[in-house]
Design a protein around this motif. Structure first.
Motif, PDB file in Angstrom:
ATOM      1  N   TYR A   1     -11.491   9.327  -8.914  1.00 14.31           N
ATOM      2  CA  TYR A   1     -11.377   8.371  -7.820  1.00 14.31           C
ATOM      3  C   TYR A   1     -10.012   7.697  -7.879  1.00 14.31           C
ATOM      4  CZ  TYR A   1     -11.694   4.004  -5.286  1.00 14.31           C
ATOM      5  OH  TYR A   1     -11.431   2.952  -4.446  1.00 14.31           O
TER       6      TYR A   1
ATOM      7  N   GLY B   1      -1.101   0.956   8.651  1.00 13.61           N
ATOM      8  CA  GLY B   1      -2.327   1.641   8.245  1.00 13.61           C
ATOM      9  C   GLY B   1      -3.159   2.076   9.433  1.00 13.61           C
TER      10      GLY B   1
ATOM     11  N   ALA C   1      -9.354   7.413   9.828  1.00 11.87           N
ATOM     12  CA  ALA C   1      -9.249   8.227   8.614  1.00 11.87           C
ATOM     13  C   ALA C   1      -7.800   8.470   8.211  1.00 11.87           C
ATOM     14  CB  ALA C   1      -9.963   9.559   8.807  1.00 11.87           C
ATOM     15  N   GLY C   2      -6.926   8.601   9.197  1.00 13.42           N
ATOM     16  CA  GLY C   2      -5.503   8.738   8.914  1.00 13.42           C
ATOM     17  C   GLY C   2      -4.798   7.455   9.320  1.00 13.42           C
ATOM     18  N   THR C   3      -3.586   7.607   9.814  1.00 17.81           N
ATOM     19  CA  THR C   3      -2.893   6.445  10.355  1.00 17.81           C
ATOM     20  C   THR C   3      -2.554   6.680  11.823  1.00 17.81           C
ATOM     21  OG1 THR C   3      -0.804   7.314   9.509  1.00 17.81           O
ATOM     22  CG2 THR C   3      -1.933   5.689   8.145  1.00 17.81           C
TER      23      THR C   3
ATOM     24  N   ARG D   1      -2.086  -5.755  12.643  1.00 14.81           N
ATOM     25  CA  ARG D   1      -0.776  -5.675  11.974  1.00 14.81           C
ATOM     26  C   ARG D   1       0.237  -4.928  12.844  1.00 14.81           C
ATOM     27  NH1 ARG D   1      -4.034  -4.962   7.199  1.00 14.81           N
ATOM     28  NH2 ARG D   1      -4.073  -2.705   7.501  1.00 14.81           N
TER      29      ARG D   1
ATOM     30  N   ARG E   1       3.168   9.323   1.733  1.00 14.89           N
ATOM     31  CA  ARG E   1       2.934   8.000   2.305  1.00 14.89           C
ATOM     32  C   ARG E   1       3.284   6.908   1.292  1.00 14.89           C
ATOM     33  NH1 ARG E   1      -2.669   5.587   4.815  1.00 14.89           N
ATOM     34  NH2 ARG E   1      -3.016   7.793   5.245  1.00 14.89           N
TER      35      ARG E   1
ATOM     36  N   ASN F   1      -8.205  12.853   9.348  1.00 15.25           N
ATOM     37  CA  ASN F   1      -7.603  12.201   8.179  1.00 15.25           C
ATOM     38  C   ASN F   1      -6.187  12.700   7.923  1.00 15.25           C
ATOM     39  OD1 ASN F   1      -8.386  14.776   7.344  1.00 15.25           O
ATOM     40  ND2 ASN F   1      -8.959  14.119   5.283  1.00 15.25           N
TER      41      ASN F   1
ATOM     42  N   ILE G   1     -14.453  15.207  -0.338  1.00 15.96           N
ATOM     43  CA  ILE G   1     -13.579  14.626   0.680  1.00 15.96           C
ATOM     44  C   ILE G   1     -14.470  14.221   1.846  1.00 15.96           C
ATOM     45  CG2 ILE G   1     -11.687  15.064   2.292  1.00 15.96           C
ATOM     46  CD1 ILE G   1     -10.594  17.111   0.270  1.00 15.96           C
TER      47      ILE G   1
ATOM     48  N   VAL H   1       2.970   1.547   7.362  1.00 18.04           N
ATOM     49  CA  VAL H   1       2.949   0.130   6.999  1.00 18.04           C
ATOM     50  C   VAL H   1       1.702  -0.560   7.541  1.00 18.04           C
ATOM     51  CG1 VAL H   1       4.200  -2.065   7.098  1.00 18.04           C
ATOM     52  CG2 VAL H   1       5.472   0.073   6.868  1.00 18.04           C
TER      53      VAL H   1
ATOM     54  N   LEU I   1       6.519   4.250   1.521  1.00 14.97           N
ATOM     55  CA  LEU I   1       6.309   2.800   1.451  1.00 14.97           C
ATOM     56  C   LEU I   1       7.141   2.187   0.329  1.00 14.97           C
ATOM     57  CD1 LEU I   1       2.454   2.644   2.132  1.00 14.97           C
ATOM     58  CD2 LEU I   1       4.241   1.617   3.561  1.00 14.97           C
TER      59      LEU I   1
ATOM     60  N   TYR J   1      -3.026  -1.757   2.356  1.00 16.89           N
ATOM     61  CA  TYR J   1      -4.368  -1.641   2.967  1.00 16.89           C
ATOM     62  C   TYR J   1      -5.109  -0.607   2.149  1.00 16.89           C
ATOM     63  CZ  TYR J   1      -1.608   2.106   4.945  1.00 16.89           C
ATOM     64  OH  TYR J   1      -0.758   3.174   5.070  1.00 16.89           O
ATOM     65  N   TYR J   2      -6.407  -0.474   2.365  1.00 15.83           N
ATOM     66  CA  TYR J   2      -7.196   0.456   1.581  1.00 15.83           C
ATOM     67  C   TYR J   2      -7.101   1.882   2.139  1.00 15.83           C
ATOM     68  CZ  TYR J   2     -10.851   2.720  -0.982  1.00 15.83           C
ATOM     69  OH  TYR J   2     -11.519   3.593  -1.797  1.00 15.83           O
TER      70      TYR J   2
ATOM     71  N   VAL K   1     -12.573   0.273   6.326  1.00 21.63           N
ATOM     72  CA  VAL K   1     -13.061   0.788   5.041  1.00 21.63           C
ATOM     73  C   VAL K   1     -12.369   0.027   3.922  1.00 21.63           C
ATOM     74  CG1 VAL K   1     -13.212   2.822   3.553  1.00 21.63           C
ATOM     75  CG2 VAL K   1     -13.455   3.070   6.027  1.00 21.63           C
ATOM     76  N   GLN K   2     -13.132  -0.421   2.938  1.00 26.33           N
ATOM     77  CA  GLN K   2     -12.540  -1.132   1.801  1.00 26.33           C
ATOM     78  C   GLN K   2     -12.823  -0.443   0.471  1.00 26.33           C
ATOM     79  OE1 GLN K   2     -13.657  -5.265   2.204  1.00 26.33           O
ATOM     80  NE2 GLN K   2     -12.229  -5.567   3.918  1.00 26.33           N
ATOM     81  N   LYS K   3     -13.743   0.521   0.481  1.00 32.36           N
ATOM     82  CA  LYS K   3     -13.909   1.404  -0.676  1.00 32.36           C
ATOM     83  C   LYS K   3     -14.554   2.686  -0.185  1.00 32.36           C
ATOM     84  CE  LYS K   3     -14.703   2.061  -5.404  1.00 32.36           C
ATOM     85  NZ  LYS K   3     -14.557   1.459  -6.732  1.00 32.36           N
ATOM     86  N   ASN K   4     -14.099   3.804  -0.704  1.00 32.47           N
ATOM     87  CA  ASN K   4     -14.608   5.093  -0.233  1.00 32.47           C
ATOM     88  C   ASN K   4     -14.611   6.085  -1.378  1.00 32.47           C
ATOM     89  OD1 ASN K   4     -15.367   7.361   1.185  1.00 32.47           O
ATOM     90  ND2 ASN K   4     -13.331   7.696   2.075  1.00 32.47           N
ATOM     91  N   TYR K   5     -15.771   6.242  -1.988  1.00 31.94           N
ATOM     92  CA  TYR K   5     -15.900   7.161  -3.118  1.00 31.94           C
ATOM     93  C   TYR K   5     -17.254   7.853  -3.044  1.00 31.94           C
ATOM     94  CZ  TYR K   5     -17.020   8.860  -7.761  1.00 31.94           C
ATOM     95  OH  TYR K   5     -17.415   9.663  -8.798  1.00 31.94           O
TER      96      TYR K   5
END
Lengths: 527, 527
Positions: B101, A55, A326-328, A66, B268, A477, A113, A53, B272, B108-109, A97-101
């Motif tokens: 992608y 993250g 990378a993970g939680t 959070r 995950r 991760n 990866i 929850v 959720l 969250y991201y 991180v808000q975008k990862n590609y």
């Protein structure tokens, strides 16, 4: 060696129950704690909220906030007093991180990866570029790349994956023989604390040289406007162990965007480029920095003591709540945080009113250098650099920490506090049937009990089964809820609650070692 | 049991060298083959081109075409005659991934590890949507979702990851005891062929029920315009085993875009959503279909026979070159293809001019049902449905296949051809020092030697060490060059070259089993 044989061996060695028989154990209270901890546990639900929850919980990140808010609310719900986030001092920038590609597009398409290194910037929108291999042993080697790196994706040489070893298992637990060895251990010389995390080691060393070289490259790559840097991650099979690629300090200088890349993907790109094949990639990385509040925070909450003479005295438990990104951070260290929260819940739920005050603290910025606990200790107990103590220092009986993954408790490290041996042996003895047996004089390092030990407060970390901590989860991760072992977390919360109970009720505080000598900032012996 | 003990045991059992002493072995030629195969190997360079350079080699894909073209050119370079791509018949559509992608964006991201199922469409550009859990045991359960799925990302319930087992290793090799058991095996009853891939099994079964239910859902999801379907992949730690999500037939009906999602990421999301947490995702999947040429192709090439009486007879070796699409099919089956190509190169390089013709074939569409070899067999040798034979059938001495990963050769499966036992035992005996010892009467299934066996031609697959084939690489995104073990591939190529040499020079062809009874299409006993 079976447990019964171990016990026989201990008897034969003259270590009998009588040695610790005088330390009282409340069997009835242990039964109530067990019933709540083993049969009415909420530890997995707590862990779910701290991981899935909330993250990722990198220090200073919204994810950590959070989780902290959830923990504060949970403590209040369970009836704790003074539950709050408490600043331990200035940390630095938050980041997420808000975008990862990222993908190879030439000679064919393949999404890789890879994880942005913590505190690195993004690519400022989608980019495309050719991969360029930089060969440089010294800074002067860089001259030949001047004017050639703009818009390029940078890689450097890195060792190929070793052949997988027949019979090598990701998962381990302590054997009875290993535990018996630990129980017999003599005090290690100062400065030789065993590594954290149970059996196995952290093979970070192989990357140290490479990282140092990359640090030297940093400014050059910024000046040359390289688009993206790839570095090879520790880990195999899609498991990526992460680190930071820049400082969290608000004054940190600029670095290039950098992706910690799975070893298989990195090696594929490297083999192609080394063979003269053109490799092109595309990427779109967005990271966000948070600078509005640079303070770091711990979560605290208490069950108030009720004995007029002892309620000013405190028993503390804790673990760090922050994680890598990378993970939680399930095993590092939602597991320990959830166990400590659950221990508080158990003690509250059974209607226990302790003599001494019981306090939980969930630290932050542990991963950057135990900052959350060090700051808390400095604010409340004294400064290890000067050994000037505050009054609270004399009133904290003991601090118990949990931060070695999801493995159940097999015993406790005395951290050299030999006077506590018989006490802890008496307290752990009732949990033999749950696999907890061992009291060792040894130190263990790398986590927050050290902050207490450094200021002369008895600080302990439990011995935990190693599980897949070093092979798969620790900072990776793949450190996700899936790796949490319910039976182990229940066992740990039950034993911690029992230790806390007995510490809170004990006639005297836990005996202390001699006060350490002052350790000026920057001196060795830290993390 | 050590090798010396094993040998003693065999002697004690009355199995001595004399039983196969009459089958001649050319020691001098074996030495030349060994020298080239073990000390001047090119097998890793061959494998590099088939994997890293060509990329994924799904049947009908541009990646397979690149690898085929490279192999044809290599065979020509080494002096083979008739090297070409040869159509085995109609296959269907080619397909490849051109963008992949997907990420969680709420709460969250988090970018997920997921692979488009083969032959599924893309998302037609970037999409965003909420994840919706569908609970349906039967088609009638779907009614309640009518009108609610447009633009949604669909998941279904799936089992949580089991706890990792202490001591469970990814990597295995055959023990001497296991090999001794195999050597002693009696012929298995028909239809009870052992599973492929050495020790361990393929735990696909758990997903079969789920897949069947998904198939029923397919049309509903298309009609309801669901944006994307997630399914849980076999595998852990970022390893994703892949499958196909639609038919390759040019007449296949439409399906939804579908991502085979790493178990950790899938679980995950599932946890959720089941807990009532809103989960939103974004994705951008592009896949391309290739319909210009629907034929399937094998690669063939020969070293011509030179003996006037025997040169019309043929010895064949092969393996399938096609792969699944998530990795580069290194162990399945660039390894076998590279070994077979290297065996041809060795025999050519040492200037060997065989009595019989030696032919290599690299199959395609093996993964869809041994189609490349079945088509070739039907075109050249006869139809197993009618058992009407072509003249070539009587001239093929034997077919040797390699398709069980990167593990070295430990022996050979006789596939019930007991008359070949003493021959093969004599030929493998000189390679004891390289770990190859065992001739077993047993069948092994699942790959292209079966196509030959089905039409009465001696078809054999070598016994190979299992390695990490079933645990990590077989059909997964982690089936990459990194997993290839150089020493093992060199050993295999050397032994194959020696077997081919001895088969090509042998006075008689390899003795045959009785011709099978006709097996009409669709009858059991196939793959």
């Amino acid at each position: 060696m079976k447990k019964s044989l171990l016990f026989t061996a201990l008897l034969a060695a003259g270590i009998t129950g009588s040695a610790w028989a005088q330390e009282p154990v409340n069997t009835e209270m242990n039964s109530r704690i067990r019933e709540e901890g083993m049969n009415h546990s909420q530890v997995m639900d707590i862990a779910f909220h701290l991981t899935d929850v909330a993250g990722p919980r990198l220090a200073g990140s919204p994810g950590l906030k959070r989780a902290q808010d959830w923990a504060v609310n949970a403590l209040k719900t369970w009836g704790m007093v003074g539950a709050k986030r408490e600043s331990w001092g200035k940390f630095g920038k938050g980041w997420e991180v808000q975008k990862n590609y990222a993908a190879i597009t030439v000679p064919y398409y393949h999404a890789i990866i890879a994880i942005p290194k913590a505190w690195t910037p993004g690519t400022n929108g989608p980019i495309k570029g050719e991969v360029m291999l930089i060969k440089a042993d010294t800074t002067t080697d860089l001259a030949k790349y001047k004017g050639k790196l703009a818009g390029k994706i940078i890689i450097m040489d890195a060792p190929a994956l070793p052949e997988r070893q027949v019979g090598h298992a990701d998962m381990s637990r302590y054997t009875d023989e290993q535990l018996a060895e630990m129980a017999k251990a003599k005090m290690a010389p100062a400065g030789q604390a065993p590594r954290r995390g149970g059996p196995g080691g952290n093979p970070f060393a192989a990357f140290a040289r490479l990282r140092a070289l990359r640090a030297a490259l940093g400014e050059f790559l910024i000046n040359e406007k390289a688009a993206l840097v790839l570095s090879q991650a520790r880990g195999t099979d899609g498991t990526v162990f992460t680190t930071n690629g820049a400082s969290y300090a608000d004054t940190a200088k600029a670095v290039s965007p950098e992706l910690e890349t799975s070893a298989e993907d990195y090696q594929r790109i490297l083999r192609l480029v080394k063979a003269g094949q053109k490799v092109e990639m595309e990427a779109d990385i967005k990271t966000e920095f948070f600078t509005k509040d640079l303070d770091g925070y711990d979560v605290v909450g208490e069950i108030s003591g009720t004995d007029p003479k002892l309620k000013e005295q405190v028993v503390m438990i804790g673990g760090h709540l922050d994680s890598w990104h990378a993970g939680t951070g399930a095993t590092d260290n939602a597991a320990g945080s959830a166990v400590m929260l659950e221990a508080m819940r158990i003690l509250s739920r059974i209607g226990y009113h302790p003599k001494r005050t019981i306090r939980i603290a969930l630290w932050s910025s542990e991963e950057q250098g135990l900052f959350g606990s060090r700051g808390y200790v400095k604010n409340h107990f004294g400064d290890p650099a000067t050994m000037v103590l505050k009054p609270e220092q004399s009133k904290l009986s003991a601090y118990y920490n949990l931060d070695n993954g999801t493995g159940k408790i097999r015993g406790i490290y005395l951290q050299g506090d030999s006077a506590a041996r018989d006490i802890f042996q008496a307290w752990i003895d009732p949990f033999k049937d749950l696999g907890a047996t061992t009291v060792t004089i040894s130190n263990t390092g790398g986590t927050d009990h050290q902050s207490f030990d450094a200021i002369g407060i008895p600080g302990f970390q439990f011995i935990q089964d190693g599980m897949d901590y070093n092979t798969r989860t620790h900072h990776s991760n793949q450190d996700t809820y899936d790796r949490l072992v319910e039976a182990d977390l229940k066992q740990a919360a039950t034993i911690v609650a029992s230790f806390v109970y007995h510490t809170a009720e004990r006639k005297d505080m836990i005996p202390r070692k001699a006060l350490p000598t002052p350790r000026p900032a920057g001196a060795p012996g830290g993390r």
